[in-house]
Scaffold this active site. Structure first.
Site, PDB file in Angstrom:
ATOM      1  N   LEU A  51       0.820  -1.219   0.000  1.00  0.00           N
ATOM      2  CA  LEU A  51       0.000   0.000   0.000  1.00  0.00           C
ATOM      3  C   LEU A  51       0.854   1.269   0.000  1.00  0.00           C
ATOM      4  O   LEU A  51       1.897   1.329   0.643  1.00  0.00           O
ATOM      5  CB  LEU A  51      -0.925   0.001   1.233  1.00  0.00           C
ATOM      6  N   GLY A 110      -1.651   6.360  -2.616  1.00  0.00           N
ATOM      7  CA  GLY A 110      -2.820   6.217  -3.496  1.00  0.00           C
ATOM      8  C   GLY A 110      -3.877   5.366  -2.796  1.00  0.00           C
ATOM      9  O   GLY A 110      -5.061   5.722  -2.739  1.00  0.00           O
ATOM     10  N   HIS A 111      -3.451   4.235  -2.230  1.00  0.00           N
ATOM     11  CA  HIS A 111      -4.390   3.379  -1.482  1.00  0.00           C
ATOM     12  C   HIS A 111      -4.921   4.126  -0.265  1.00  0.00           C
ATOM     13  O   HIS A 111      -6.104   4.029   0.064  1.00  0.00           O
ATOM     14  CB  HIS A 111      -3.698   2.090  -1.011  1.00  0.00           C
ATOM     15  N   GLN A 120      -9.550  -0.887 -15.828  1.00  0.00           N
ATOM     16  CA  GLN A 120     -10.088  -1.763 -14.769  1.00  0.00           C
ATOM     17  C   GLN A 120     -11.367  -1.154 -14.181  1.00  0.00           C
ATOM     18  O   GLN A 120     -12.382  -1.843 -14.007  1.00  0.00           O
ATOM     19  CB  GLN A 120      -9.016  -1.927 -13.692  1.00  0.00           C
ATOM     20  N   SER A 144       2.392   0.372  -6.837  1.00  0.00           N
ATOM     21  CA  SER A 144       3.207  -0.568  -6.055  1.00  0.00           C
ATOM     22  C   SER A 144       4.441  -0.973  -6.852  1.00  0.00           C
ATOM     23  O   SER A 144       5.476  -1.311  -6.291  1.00  0.00           O
ATOM     24  CB  SER A 144       2.383  -1.794  -5.681  1.00  0.00           C
TER      25      SER A 144
HETATM   26  O1  PAF Z   1      -6.131  -2.736  -8.640  1.00  0.00           O
HETATM   27  C1  PAF Z   1      -5.770  -3.735  -7.995  1.00  0.00           C
HETATM   28  O2  PAF Z   1      -4.964  -3.655  -7.072  1.00  0.00           O
HETATM   29  C2  PAF Z   1      -6.318  -5.100  -8.347  1.00  0.00           C
HETATM   30  O3  PAF Z   1      -6.473  -5.232  -9.718  1.00  0.00           O
HETATM   31  C3  PAF Z   1      -7.627  -5.432  -7.606  1.00  0.00           C
HETATM   32  C4  PAF Z   1      -8.752  -4.493  -8.018  1.00  0.00           C
HETATM   33  C5  PAF Z   1      -7.410  -5.345  -6.121  1.00  0.00           C
HETATM   34  C6  PAF Z   1      -8.072  -6.853  -7.945  1.00  0.00           C
HETATM   35  O4  PAF Z   1      -7.120  -7.790  -7.576  1.00  0.00           O
END
Ligand code: PAF
Length: 288
Positions: free
Chosen positions: A42, A45-46, A164, A197
């Site tokens: 992490l 951003g997270h 995504q 990451s």
């Molecule tokens: O963005 C990410 O870290 C991954 O693609 C996710 C959404 C956690 C799915 O494993």
């Protein structure tokens, strides 16, 4: 709403049974649940996703799971950074109450003949989908599994992984998944590099080259602000910024709503880039 939740106690759970029990208790107390799905390692951003979730929901669950089904055979699954202790501290410091960190066996007890969520080819056949075959099947599958396990009211995703995010939103609409998807802005370091990451793999020298990726995007924004709209003309100027050691995988202009390629830069255009530096793959984007 939990604005003063930072540094409250945090519970770390490994099994689906345990997390379902916690979720059941929370729901019976009418608490709203926010999920921040992550693969760990992490960064700020997270942290921004967790903070946003804490503002919006009564309880925040961070999932930490390096999902094997979204990695291709020659990708970095084995060397993907893992730092659970540090990650839990970050979750705690930002106000999450629960960390769900299952093993691979917990999530995929049967490793053969798995059922996958397969996003539409239209969304998969562009950008990262071109080189990362099957990647979005793995992403959509794990995200739906996490939604089924945690049953969150809201789930928080960063705009850095724009494709995504678009695929997950579409999956939720198409499959009537009752989760509100909240999109959060890209967080950048002082030098403009989008947090990832995978930045941890970069040496200092590689990093100095990597920032030409974001400089290129900002140049495109500047050219647009100065009235240039044509993709070819914009790229003629902007591409000169990219360091010569960077291997460009794609640099595409797409309409954010239709996800259709465009040669004309206008409002709501996603400019997405993927590039490799010494085999370290980085992605970034801006939205005009
Ligand atoms: O963005 C990410 O870290 C991954 O693609 C996710 C959404 C956690 C799915 O494993």
């Amino acid at each position: 709403m939990g604005s003063s939740q930072a540094n409250k106690d945090i519970v770390v759970l490994n099994t689906i049974k345990q997390i379902r029990k916690q979720v059941k208790d929370l729901k019976s107390n009418n608490k709203t649940i926010g999920l921040v799905p992550t693969m760990g390692a992490l960064h700020d951003g997270h942290a921004s996703l967790i903070k946003k979730a804490v503002q919006e929901c009564d309880e925040v669950i961070v999932s930490i799971f390096v999902n094997p089904t979204q990695f291709g055979p020659n990708e970095d699954l084995d060397k993907y950074p893992r730092q659970l202790k540090q990650d839990v501290e970050i979750c705690k410091a930002n106000g999450a109450g629960l960390v769900f960190t299952p093993s691979s066996n917990e999530i995929y007890p049967e490793d053969k003949h798995l059922t996958y969520v397969v996003p539409s080819e239209y969304y998969q056949s562009k950008l990262c989908g071109l080189t990362r075959k099957g990647h979005f099947n793995g992403v959509a599958t794990i995200v739906l599994k996490l939604f089924n396990i945690v049953a969150p009211d809201q789930a928080f995703f960063g705009l850095k992984d724009a494709q995504q995010l678009i695929i997950i939103k579409k999956m939720c609409r198409d499959l009537d998944v009752p989760v509100k998807i909240v999109e959060c802005p890209i967080v950048r370091d002082n030098d403009g590099l989008a947090l990832s990451s995978r930045n941890a793999y970069l040496t200092q020298a590689e990093r100095a080259k990597a920032i030409t990726i974001n400089k290129l995007l900002f140049k495109i924004q500047e050219l647009y602000n100065n009235g240039l709209k044509n993709k070819e003309k914009i790229l003629n100027t902007a591409l000169k910024i990219l360091d010569a050691d960077i291997e460009l995988e794609y640099l595409e202009f797409l309409n954010l709503d239709s996800f259709k390629e465009t040669n004309l830069l206008e409002k709501n255009t996603l400019i997405a880039i993927a590039a490799k530096i010494n085999n370290i793959r980085l992605i970034d984007n801006i939205v005009i």
